[in-house]
Design an enzyme around this catalytic site. Sequence first.
Site, short mmCIF file in Angstrom:
data_model
loop_
_atom_site.label_atom_id
_atom_site.label_comp_id
_atom_site.label_asym_id
_atom_site.label_seq_id
_atom_site.Cartn_x
_atom_site.Cartn_y
_atom_site.Cartn_z
N GLY A 72 0.82 -1.20 0.00
CA GLY A 72 0.00 0.00 0.00
C GLY A 72 0.86 1.26 0.00
N SER A 200 -3.97 -2.50 -0.54
CA SER A 200 -2.91 -3.38 -0.07
C SER A 200 -3.49 -4.74 0.30
CB SER A 200 -2.22 -2.76 1.14
OG SER A 200 -1.24 -3.65 1.63
N HIS A 202 -2.61 -7.27 2.27
CA HIS A 202 -2.63 -7.86 3.61
C HIS A 202 -3.68 -7.25 4.53
CE1 HIS A 202 -0.35 -4.87 6.19
NE2 HIS A 202 -0.03 -4.41 5.00
N THR A 238 10.25 -7.72 -11.65
CA THR A 238 9.50 -8.94 -11.95
C THR A 238 8.32 -9.07 -10.98
OG1 THR A 238 11.47 -10.00 -12.80
CG2 THR A 238 9.66 -11.46 -12.13
N CYS A 326 4.55 4.32 19.54
CA CYS A 326 5.61 4.44 20.52
C CYS A 326 6.94 4.47 19.81
CB CYS A 326 5.57 3.26 21.49
SG CYS A 326 6.72 3.40 22.84
C1 LIG Z 1 -1.74 -0.16 6.14
C2 LIG Z 1 -1.98 1.13 5.45
C3 LIG Z 1 -1.10 1.62 4.47
C4 LIG Z 1 0.20 0.91 4.15
O1 LIG Z 1 0.02 -0.29 3.49
P1 LIG Z 1 1.27 -1.32 3.48
O2 LIG Z 1 0.84 -2.39 2.55
O3 LIG Z 1 1.42 -1.81 4.88
O4 LIG Z 1 2.44 -0.57 3.00
C5 LIG Z 1 -1.41 2.79 3.84
N1 LIG Z 1 -2.52 3.47 4.12
C6 LIG Z 1 -3.41 3.05 5.05
C7 LIG Z 1 -4.65 3.82 5.31
C8 LIG Z 1 -3.17 1.86 5.74
O5 LIG Z 1 -4.04 1.45 6.67
#
Ligand SMILES: *Cc1c(COP(=O)(O)O)cnc(C)c1O
Length: 382
Positions: A72, A200, A202, A238, A326
């Site tokens: 993301g 993203s 995950h 790739t 933190c």
């Molecule tokens: C988690 C998150 C990202 C970053 O995504 P990653 O795949 O962890 O780099 C960006 N924007 C928001 C709002 C997110 O919650």
Amino acid sequence: MDKIRYFDHAATTGVREEVLKEMLPYFGIEYGNPSSIYSIGRKNRKKVEEARQRVANAIGAKPKEIYFTGCGSESDNLAIKGVAYANREKGNHIITSKIEHPAVLNTCKALEKEGFEVTYLEVDENGFISLENLEKQIKDTTILISIMTANNEIGTIEPIEEIGRIARNHNIYFHTDSVQAIGNMKIHVEEMKIDLLSMSGHKFYAPKGVGALYVKENVNFQKIQAGGHQERNKRAGTENVPGIIGLGKAIELIYEEFDDYNHQLKELRDYYISEIEKRIPYVKLNGDRVKRLPGNSNISFQFIEGEELLMSLDREGICASTGSACTSGSLDPSHVLLAIGLPQEFAQGALRVSFGRENTKEDVDFLIDSLERIIKELRSKR
Ligand SMILES: *Cc1c(COP(=O)(O)O)cnc(C)c1O
């Protein structure tokens, strides 16, 4: 501690079994490079294009408008820098908000050092930007508006359709970080007049390390990483074939089950919020009560130190998150909670509980009981 109860789906989610199953062969037997012309290469190409179609279907885009990335954060970087660099002669002004994810905020800060001008919009006490103020900040030199679809800490859903209309009327590109929103609300890029959108894997039960960026046809943007011609010459490297397959499968599944999934999350969330408000005194819900992501809750417990609360919950097998990051031992209040004007004593004791597929009402009852007891204990020690 016999069982882990996970309430941090805004941070990451586990890969679904159906998703993993579809990915597995592409780590091993099917290892071809999608750019190679022999059969095992072509087979990979076909799976990548199938995933692209699935992503496009989910958000009302065309497959050729989808670019796969590494996460993301990369999608946010590519969207904002890609548009900024490609449209430099047209203007150097970007509008964003104070509550964006660091992937957007720090990209904007980096661009400021390169001569771009960035306006960071204020938000109100629930985290909404003001459309009136947005329109007032637009100048002749404005080339991009980047406002997140929904906030990752407080779950507030921004007026995306209205922002899209304003951007389109002024001939300005509109990017939205939908990393939290995908799977948790319906998004149609045409109807919402979105020009660029980040997601993203995950965050919706696909693996870590794969993301996607939607870029509307004919939007002027350029690649930010030098290399080969992958992803129609916009993202060198790739392709992460298993990851891309997983992202495609996960987004298709989540949209197939959309109503049930969202209903489940909303029910757990509303039950949790109402029980906490009933049973624990001196609490405050952060973010809007209605226009918020179905799986997000963020509640401040007065007279509580968030980190201490997290550690107590962890001892009972409960995973959640604070609103504050933190950093090297010093407690920095979250930029989002500061932006909504939360007083320090509330910002310190914020707890984000984000729900997901595997959560049951039983788990939530366990969480509520634990919280009631822990909060009482921690408060009595002060
Ligand atoms: C988690 C998150 C990202 C970053 O995504 P990653 O795949 O962890 O780099 C960006 N924007 C928001 C709002 C997110 O919650």
